[in-house]
Design a protein around this motif. Structure first.
Motif, PDB file in Angstrom:
ATOM      1  N   SER A 443      32.977 -32.746  -2.898  1.00  0.00           N
ATOM      2  CA  SER A 443      32.554 -34.143  -2.965  1.00  0.00           C
ATOM      3  C   SER A 443      31.905 -34.595  -1.667  1.00  0.00           C
ATOM      4  N   LEU A 444      32.258 -33.935  -0.560  1.00  0.00           N
ATOM      5  CA  LEU A 444      31.683 -34.302   0.729  1.00  0.00           C
ATOM      6  C   LEU A 444      30.398 -33.548   1.025  1.00  0.00           C
ATOM      7  N   LEU A 445      30.183 -32.411   0.356  1.00  0.00           N
ATOM      8  CA  LEU A 445      28.940 -31.665   0.546  1.00  0.00           C
ATOM      9  C   LEU A 445      27.842 -32.279  -0.314  1.00  0.00           C
ATOM     10  N   PRO A 446      26.580 -32.088   0.072  1.00  0.00           N
ATOM     11  CA  PRO A 446      25.488 -32.636  -0.748  1.00  0.00           C
ATOM     12  C   PRO A 446      25.418 -31.953  -2.106  1.00  0.00           C
ATOM     13  N   ARG A 447      25.296 -32.751  -3.149  1.00  0.00           N
ATOM     14  CA  ARG A 447      25.178 -32.194  -4.492  1.00  0.00           C
ATOM     15  C   ARG A 447      23.722 -31.874  -4.829  1.00  0.00           C
ATOM     16  N   ASP A 448      22.863 -32.863  -4.640  1.00  0.00           N
ATOM     17  CA  ASP A 448      21.428 -32.679  -4.855  1.00  0.00           C
ATOM     18  C   ASP A 448      20.724 -33.061  -3.571  1.00  0.00           C
ATOM     19  N   LEU A 449      19.987 -32.125  -3.017  1.00  0.00           N
ATOM     20  CA  LEU A 449      19.287 -32.408  -1.764  1.00  0.00           C
ATOM     21  C   LEU A 449      18.151 -33.386  -2.028  1.00  0.00           C
ATOM     22  N   PRO A 450      17.921 -34.320  -1.104  1.00  0.00           N
ATOM     23  CA  PRO A 450      16.890 -35.341  -1.312  1.00  0.00           C
ATOM     24  C   PRO A 450      15.487 -34.725  -1.322  1.00  0.00           C
ATOM     25  N   ARG A 451      14.607 -35.382  -2.031  1.00  0.00           N
ATOM     26  CA  ARG A 451      13.208 -34.940  -2.060  1.00  0.00           C
ATOM     27  C   ARG A 451      12.532 -35.284  -0.737  1.00  0.00           C
ATOM     28  N   GLN A 452      11.799 -34.346  -0.212  1.00  0.00           N
ATOM     29  CA  GLN A 452      11.041 -34.546   1.023  1.00  0.00           C
ATOM     30  C   GLN A 452       9.906 -33.519   1.041  1.00  0.00           C
ATOM     31  N   ALA A 453       8.908 -33.797   1.880  1.00  0.00           N
ATOM     32  CA  ALA A 453       7.686 -32.993   1.875  1.00  0.00           C
ATOM     33  C   ALA A 453       7.674 -31.893   2.916  1.00  0.00           C
ATOM     34  N   ALA A 454       8.610 -31.920   3.865  1.00  0.00           N
ATOM     35  CA  ALA A 454       8.497 -31.035   5.016  1.00  0.00           C
ATOM     36  C   ALA A 454       8.849 -29.587   4.696  1.00  0.00           C
ATOM     37  N   VAL A 455       9.893 -29.373   3.908  1.00  0.00           N
ATOM     38  CA  VAL A 455      10.361 -28.010   3.669  1.00  0.00           C
ATOM     39  C   VAL A 455      10.788 -27.852   2.212  1.00  0.00           C
ATOM     40  N   GLU A 456      10.749 -26.605   1.760  1.00  0.00           N
ATOM     41  CA  GLU A 456      11.356 -26.218   0.488  1.00  0.00           C
ATOM     42  C   GLU A 456      12.702 -25.585   0.818  1.00  0.00           C
ATOM     43  N   VAL A 457      13.777 -26.039   0.191  1.00  0.00           N
ATOM     44  CA  VAL A 457      15.107 -25.607   0.585  1.00  0.00           C
ATOM     45  C   VAL A 457      15.858 -24.974  -0.575  1.00  0.00           C
ATOM     46  N   ALA A 458      16.789 -24.106  -0.218  1.00  0.00           N
ATOM     47  CA  ALA A 458      17.780 -23.537  -1.138  1.00  0.00           C
ATOM     48  C   ALA A 458      19.055 -23.335  -0.329  1.00  0.00           C
ATOM     49  N   TYR A 459      20.194 -23.392  -0.998  1.00  0.00           N
ATOM     50  CA  TYR A 459      21.456 -23.319  -0.247  1.00  0.00           C
ATOM     51  C   TYR A 459      22.523 -22.660  -1.108  1.00  0.00           C
ATOM     52  N   ARG A 460      23.531 -22.182  -0.433  1.00  0.00           N
ATOM     53  CA  ARG A 460      24.730 -21.639  -1.077  1.00  0.00           C
ATOM     54  C   ARG A 460      25.945 -22.018  -0.237  1.00  0.00           C
ATOM     55  N   TYR A 461      27.016 -22.357  -0.938  1.00  0.00           N
ATOM     56  CA  TYR A 461      28.301 -22.530  -0.259  1.00  0.00           C
ATOM     57  C   TYR A 461      29.315 -21.644  -0.976  1.00  0.00           C
ATOM     58  N   LEU A 462      30.026 -20.794  -0.232  1.00  0.00           N
ATOM     59  CA  LEU A 462      30.982 -19.857  -0.805  1.00  0.00           C
ATOM     60  C   LEU A 462      32.327 -20.043  -0.115  1.00  0.00           C
ATOM     61  N   PRO A 463      33.352 -20.517  -0.850  1.00  0.00           N
ATOM     62  CA  PRO A 463      34.680 -20.680  -0.216  1.00  0.00           C
ATOM     63  C   PRO A 463      35.249 -19.329   0.176  1.00  0.00           C
ATOM     64  N   ASP A 746       1.598 -38.807   1.533  1.00  0.00           N
ATOM     65  CA  ASP A 746       2.370 -37.716   0.925  1.00  0.00           C
ATOM     66  C   ASP A 746       2.956 -38.253  -0.381  1.00  0.00           C
ATOM     67  N   ARG A 747       4.231 -38.128  -0.588  1.00  0.00           N
ATOM     68  CA  ARG A 747       4.856 -38.744  -1.761  1.00  0.00           C
ATOM     69  C   ARG A 747       4.876 -40.255  -1.636  1.00  0.00           C
TER      70      ARG A 747
END
Length: 806
Positions: A443-463, A746-747
């Motif tokens: 609940s404290l980690l980002p669920r959906d990363l905000p839209r922005q023009a600077a970078v394309e992102v992907a992430y993983r969190y593994l307990p 941009d957007r």
């Protein structure tokens, strides 16, 4: 010669005994050297004379006694006269001598000195050996023969005509065990040391085994001390053997049950331990709430229960006896033994002919078929309870070929179930705590990363894997003004809810500081102060919350500007990121790392990188590169190699990195954030340098109008001109040169005015007769947002508005 008593027992004599041969008529026909030494008469003085002449008395009764001798062996005491005249009391033993036709032709008489009491004592030893309730035997080393008492003879099935065969053949395996026993006998004879030999007869694992202990000791010659043989005594030790087996099983349970904080695994450990040493089949069913980590209802549960099968084991491969598959639920009627055990908290021992058991099987055809097919005949239902709370039930069964369960088996099963219940409850509570911590953390980690023009992102969190608990690893992507973006990754030392809560506070603080648009080094300085205050607050609350304490955390904060393609980074004790260039070169960014957050008083330094468009940045926590089989340097090399491998997407790259870098159950949490850079080109950015002259405001509005026309944004010209007019006027009036104007498409459409003054404007409500103070209020009303950020040369005021529809 008279005999005081007769005895039909068996006696042996040595060649050193005084011996005489007497004919049937009572004449001495043979005389040994030992007899000559004993009585002093040479053979020439005795042979041919009546044996009664050797007696010290001439009473008629004595002479009559010899005449009564028949063909039986006999023994007794008599007083004989030595050649020099003194009297000698001797113990006589007579053995009939038979001719070839079986007719008695005389006697062989042996004589030994000693009192009646001594002879009686010697005979008592012989009687004790013969009549002992313990199996006794002797082994003679010279003749290699065995002598057994009555009990040992009962054990020995071999004929006594086979003296060289070892005793107790039914106690000993005909091959290896027998050889081991004989080797033990030989060692006792060779080393002259007592030993113990233990033996149990093989039996089905779940049945009681018969066991014996054979004590062996050397038998010495009292004259010269040489070992002449070996004595043995055999004791039945089945009860002790069974008790030792049960104690060993309980000791093993202490190390084998509850090795993990996993409910199903703990239940399976119980089943694996009990089969085949206690039962032929074991099943463990738990309340469904327990498998989910929830708190069971205190006190007895309803007698009609629904249980989930979490473990079972069988002495037959594949567990064909199971009527319920793993993970499936089953209804237990109130009269069934498992439901009764769970409801009452007491174990239930059942036979297949018990009325309730028969009724249970009659209502469950599948279970009935399994019981009949595998010939179950004895069943125990043992409740699993911890802290007075019912968790489930274990069912143990024995098949044909195993003895029925006894009361001792029930007690042992209760002990095993009690230990397993504690393990299951610990695992349940850990599951609940871990679930809560994961829920809090996610609940404290980002669920959906905000839209922005600077970078394309992907992430993983593994307990983290089993047993480690939830950690405090986190990441974030924060859009900034001017299409810039902040990329953040951090790690809180420790695991559990406290680490997750601390992580949430740090992430919130970083977002708050990022909204102020601070440079990375200044942001970490403020964050360090905050952690110092949090540590002080936690230290003051130790008495109320013993799990709290000092906070240790690392953080890496980076800001990327797609217009200048510059990435500015600062680290607070965090591992450096890796960057993959578009040409395939991968390297670790060289940073000047600052101290871990909370140390205080030490500066943080920023590092700037100019990145080509399409560069790939990899931010991560130390759990990704640290492992027990390699150091950090090797982990970084492996990360760079994995990043350089071609992968069609960022998500695919994330998965490839996790596969290459991590074991199946990582020991620490892992956060991974990948960002591929983009760039805004000249057709998306327009910039002008403005003089500090109020007359230039009109020219700035004109330049803005023309640029919007080129971009096809004429519908946004009115609002944008008002914003430009207000911001440029403020810069000329209150700021310092140089003054610049920049438009970014941009957007959204972004208008920025910068100057060399660090004084930031503030939004205030103008009074009725004020001539100023309404400009920024108007900008705030007409745009999506506005703000101020400090720059190395001054400040920049920006305003952002949505693009016209279409």
């Amino acid at each position: 010669m008279t005999a005081s008593e007769q005895n039909s027992g068996h006696y042996e004599y040595s060649s050193d005994a005084a011996t005489a041969i007497i004919s049937a008529g009572g004449l001495v026909t043979g005389w040994s050297r030992a007899a000559q030494r004993l009585l002093g008469y040479p053979a020439s003085d005795v042979v041919g004379r009546p044996a009664t002449d050797l007696l010290a008395g001439r009473e008629p009764s004595d002479a009559a006694g010899l005449a009564l001798i028949d063909s039986r062996e006999w023994s007794g005491t008599a007083v004989l006269r030595h050649r020099d005249g003194h009297r000698i009391e001797l113990t006589l033993h007579a053995y009939p001598s038979l001719d070839g036709h079986g007719r008695m032709q005389g006697f062989v008489v042996t004589a030994t000195t000693g009192s009646t009491e001594a002879e009686h004592d010697r005979r008592m030893v012989e009687w004790a050996f013969a009549q002992s309730s313990i199996a006794l035997s002797t082994y003679t080393t010279e003749s290699r023969s065995w002598q057994l008492n009555a009990v040992a003879s009962g054990h020995a099935k071999a004929d006594q005509d086979e003296p060289h065969r070892s005793p107790y053949p039914e106690l000993l395996d005909e091959s290896h065990a027998d050889e081991g026993f004989l080797q033990c006998v030989q060692r006792v004879a060779d080393e002259a040391k007592a030993m113990r030999y233990e033996r149990h007869i093989p039996a089905p694992p779940s049945s009681r085994q018969n066991a014996w202990v054979i004590e062996l000791w050397p038998v010495r010659d009292p004259v010269d001390g040489r070992v002449r043989g070996v004595g043995t005594a055999t004791f039945e030790s089945s009860e002790h053997h069974t008790a030792r087996q049960r104690l060993a099983l309980l000791n093993e349970a202490g190390t084998c049950i509850g090795t993990t904080l996993n409910v199903a695994r703990t239940a399976q450990e119980l089943a694996d331990l009990a089969v085949p040493r206690l039962a032929d089949f074991v099943s463990v069913d738990l309340l469904d709430s327990v498998t989910r980590g929830e708190e069971p209802v205190p006190g007895p549960v309803d007698v009609a229960v629904v249980l989930r099968r979490v473990a079972h084991q069988s002495s037959t491969k594949g567990v064909p006896e199971a009527a319920v598959t793993l993970g499936a639920v089953d209804d237990y009627p109130p009269f069934s033994p498992p439901a009764r055990a769970l409801a009452t908290g007491q174990p239930v021992l059942s036979a297949t002919d018990d009325p309730d058991f028969v009724r249970w099987l009659a209502e469950d055809k599948k279970r009935f078929d399994r019981v009949r097919e595998h010939e179950f005949h004895s069943v125990m239902s043992i409740p699993l309870r911890a802290r007075g709370i019912p968790l489930g039930v274990a069912v143990l069964a024995r098949q044909k070929g195993s003895v029925p369960f006894e009361q001792d088996d029930l007690v042992l099963a209760e002990e095993l179930a009690g230990r397993a219940a504690v393990g299951v409850d610990n695992a349940r509570r850990y599951t609940r705590e871990r679930t809560n911590a994961l829920t809090l953390q996610r609940s404290l980690l980002p669920r959906d990363l905000p839209r922005q023009a600077a970078v394309e992102v992907a992430y993983r969190y593994l307990p983290a894997g089993k047993g480690a608990g939830v950690g405090g690893d986190w990441f974030d992507v924060v859009p900034l003004s001017g299409t810039r973006v902040a990329l953040v990754v951090g790690d809180v030392v420790g695991h559990g809810i406290h680490a997750s809560a601390t992580m949430g506070r740090l992430r919130t603080a970083v977002r708050t500081l990022a909204d102020v648009d601070l440079p990375p080094d200044e942001l970490l300085t403020h964050l360090d102060d905050l952690v110092t205050h949090l540590t002080t607050d936690d230290d003051s609350a130790v008495a109320e919350e013993p799990f709290t304490g000092g906070i240790g955390a690392t953080c890496l904060y980076a800001v990327y500007d797609p217009v200048s393609r510059i990435c500015t980074l600062a680290s607070a004790g965090h591992v450096p990121p890796a960057v993959l260039q578009p040409d395939g070169r991968c390297s670790v960014v060289r940073l000047t790392p600052g101290p871990v957050l909370g140390v205080g008083g030490l500066p943080f330094e920023s590092t700037e990188l100019t990145l080509p468009e399409g560069s790939l940045l990899a931010f991560y926590t130390d759990g990704l590169i640290e492992a027990g089989d390699h150091d950090i340097v090797r982990g970084l090399d492996r990360l760079c190699a994995t990043l350089a491998a071609p992968v069609p997407s960022l998500d695919g790259t994330c998965d490839a990195i996790l596969r290459a870098m991590l074991p199946e159950a990582p020991a620490d949490d892992v956060a991974l954030l990948l960002a591929r850079t983009r760039a805004l080109h000249a057709d998306q950015v327009a910039a002008w340098a403005l003089p500090s002259d109020p007359a230039v405001v009109a020219d700035a509005r004109a330049q803005t109008s023309r640029q919007l026309s080129l971009w096809g944004l004429e519908d946004a010209a009115f609002v944008t001109e008002l914003v430009v007019s207000e911001l440029v006027t403020n810069a000329i009036r209150y700021g310092d040169v140089p003054i610049g104007l920049r438009l970014i498409r941009d957007r959204t459409l972004i208008c920025e005015v910068s100057d060399a003054s660090s004084t930031a404007p503030h939004l205030r409500r103008a009074r009725t007769y004020d001539e100023g103070g309404r400009g920024l209020h108007m900008v705030a009303q007409l745009t999506q947002g506005w703000g101020t950020r400090q720059t190395p040369t001054g400040k920049t005021i920006w305003a952002e508005q949505s693009l016209p529809v279409g």
